[in-house]
Enzyme design. Structure first.
Site, mmCIF file in Angstrom:
data_model
loop_
_atom_site.group_PDB
_atom_site.id
_atom_site.type_symbol
_atom_site.label_atom_id
_atom_site.label_comp_id
_atom_site.label_asym_id
_atom_site.label_seq_id
_atom_site.Cartn_x
_atom_site.Cartn_y
_atom_site.Cartn_z
ATOM 1 N N SER A 23 57.113 -13.590 59.967
ATOM 2 C CA SER A 23 58.370 -13.354 59.229
ATOM 3 C C SER A 23 59.303 -12.445 60.019
ATOM 4 O O SER A 23 58.869 -11.442 60.606
ATOM 5 C CB SER A 23 58.087 -12.694 57.880
ATOM 6 N N ILE A 24 60.586 -12.786 59.989
ATOM 7 C CA ILE A 24 61.587 -11.918 60.615
ATOM 8 C C ILE A 24 61.534 -10.524 59.984
ATOM 9 O O ILE A 24 61.648 -9.510 60.682
ATOM 10 C CB ILE A 24 62.986 -12.553 60.482
ATOM 11 N N ASP A 69 60.178 -10.952 42.584
ATOM 12 C CA ASP A 69 60.811 -12.258 42.751
ATOM 13 C C ASP A 69 62.287 -12.044 42.452
ATOM 14 O O ASP A 69 62.638 -11.602 41.348
ATOM 15 C CB ASP A 69 60.188 -13.264 41.764
ATOM 16 N N ALA A 100 65.759 -22.922 49.424
ATOM 17 C CA ALA A 100 66.406 -24.068 48.781
ATOM 18 C C ALA A 100 65.318 -25.109 48.535
ATOM 19 O O ALA A 100 64.368 -25.198 49.320
ATOM 20 C CB ALA A 100 67.498 -24.645 49.678
ATOM 21 N N TYR A 160 70.640 -28.553 57.387
ATOM 22 C CA TYR A 160 70.704 -27.200 56.810
ATOM 23 C C TYR A 160 71.415 -27.238 55.450
ATOM 24 O O TYR A 160 71.116 -26.459 54.551
ATOM 25 C CB TYR A 160 71.357 -26.215 57.785
ATOM 26 N N LYS A 167 74.489 -19.533 52.876
ATOM 27 C CA LYS A 167 74.661 -18.481 53.899
ATOM 28 C C LYS A 167 76.130 -18.093 54.042
ATOM 29 O O LYS A 167 76.441 -16.923 54.321
ATOM 30 C CB LYS A 167 74.109 -18.940 55.251
#
Ligand code: NAD
Ligand code: IMJ
Length: 260
Positions: A23-24, A69, A100, A160, A167
């Protein structure tokens, strides 16, 4: 005088979005820890509790970790109530959360259903507002809020789709939040990362073609590493970026500047 070897010494950070070691959020957490920060983590649901718990134990057994969450205001409130049992003040917040429904990333954008659009925007964009409105009152000495974005916010990237629209909303939200929170000396910025092989990127058809595209077209001949995202995260969290707010910082091998 700033100490550039431990630029985040004494800072308390809240980190949203660790799922696993790729994970980033995990890369930025490690860099923030190395820079001297104290960290508090969320996990998305029971399914991820043990996995994230095993990871954050690397920072000591008592590293705080609570469920949140971001689709639930009640869970967000409960999370920040838990944070308040550790600290009166926070300095940093990382938002590294996106989702998404899968079908919305596989078909044409034109076929996006109302519910998929709503979910993508709720989790990937509104959550930054919801988390910032709880974090800001705790940022009593100013602060830095950082969200992760992607180039699909501004140009069409195949598949995307609704994530690109979400975004764009996330990036616009950072500007409006930066405007509101500037008076509290809270800065709000995005890092726009080039493609990196994480859970959120895995299984995307054509991902390796995308990496090759960056190798062929980005000025630096590559996308970015997780370590470089950590470095950018430290910069935007530290006083070195003290006059930067409302911006999108591209960490993408320079890809975004190219017209052809
Ligand atoms: P990741 O799957 O490791 O992280 C996504 C995180 O979102 C997970 O930890 C997941 O638990 C969390 N999440 C999803 N729905 C949630 C919910 N309802 N409540 C709370 N958390 C929820 O993947 P990643 O690549 O590290 O993604 C992190 C961020 O970086 C995302 O915003 C993503 O859009 C962005 N980003 C990724 C890339 C890439 O190529 N991987 C490039 C640019 C930007
Ligand atoms: C995601 C989808 C399509 C193309 C994509 C991506 N490209 C990149 C990503 C080119 C780089 C990764 N990215 C930047 C994301 O923000 C991913 C978000 C994401 C991924 C999934 C996969 C699993 C799922 N829902 C998702 N929602 C958001 O069911």
């Amino acid at each position: 005088m700033s100490d550039y070897s431990k630029p985040l010494e004494g800072k308390v950070a809240v980190i949203f979005g660790v799922a696993n070691r790729r994970s980033i959020a995990w890369a930025i957490a490690q860099a923030w820890k190395d820079a001297g920060a104290t960290l508090i983590f969320n996990y998305q649901g029971e399914r991820l509790k043990d996995k994230v718990g095993d990871l954050v134990e690397a920072f000591g057994e008592d590293t705080p970790l609570y469920p949140c969450d971001v689709t639930s205001d009640a869970e967000i409130d409960a999370f920040f109530d838990k944070v308040k049992t550790h600290t009166d003040k926070i300095d940093l917040m990382l938002h590294s959360v996106a989702f998404a429904p899968k079908e919305a990333l596989e078909n044409e954008f034109v076929s996006t259903e109302r519910e998929a659009f709503r979910i993508a925007h709720d989790i990937s964009a509104y959550s930054l507002v919801a988390l910032s409105q709880r974090a800001a009152p705790m940022m009593t000495e100013g602060g830095s809020i950082i969200a992760m974005s992607y180039y699909g916010a501004e140009k069409v990237v195949p598949n995307y789709n609704v994530m690109g629209v979400a975004k764009a909303a996330l990036e616009a939200s950072t500007r409006y939040l930066a405007s509101d929170l500037g008076k509290l000396n809270i800065r709000v910025n995005c890092i726009s990362a080039g493609p990196v092989q994480t859970l959120a990127a895995r299984g995307i058809s054509g991902f390796s073609a995308m990496i090759k595209h960056y190798e062929a077209n980005a000025p630096l001949g590559r996308s970015c590493s997780l370590e470089e995202l950590g470095g950018a995260g430290v910069f935007l969290a530290s006083d070195a970026s003290g006059a930067i707010t409302g911006q999108v910082l591209y960490v993408d091998g320079g890809y975004q500047i190219m017209g052809m």
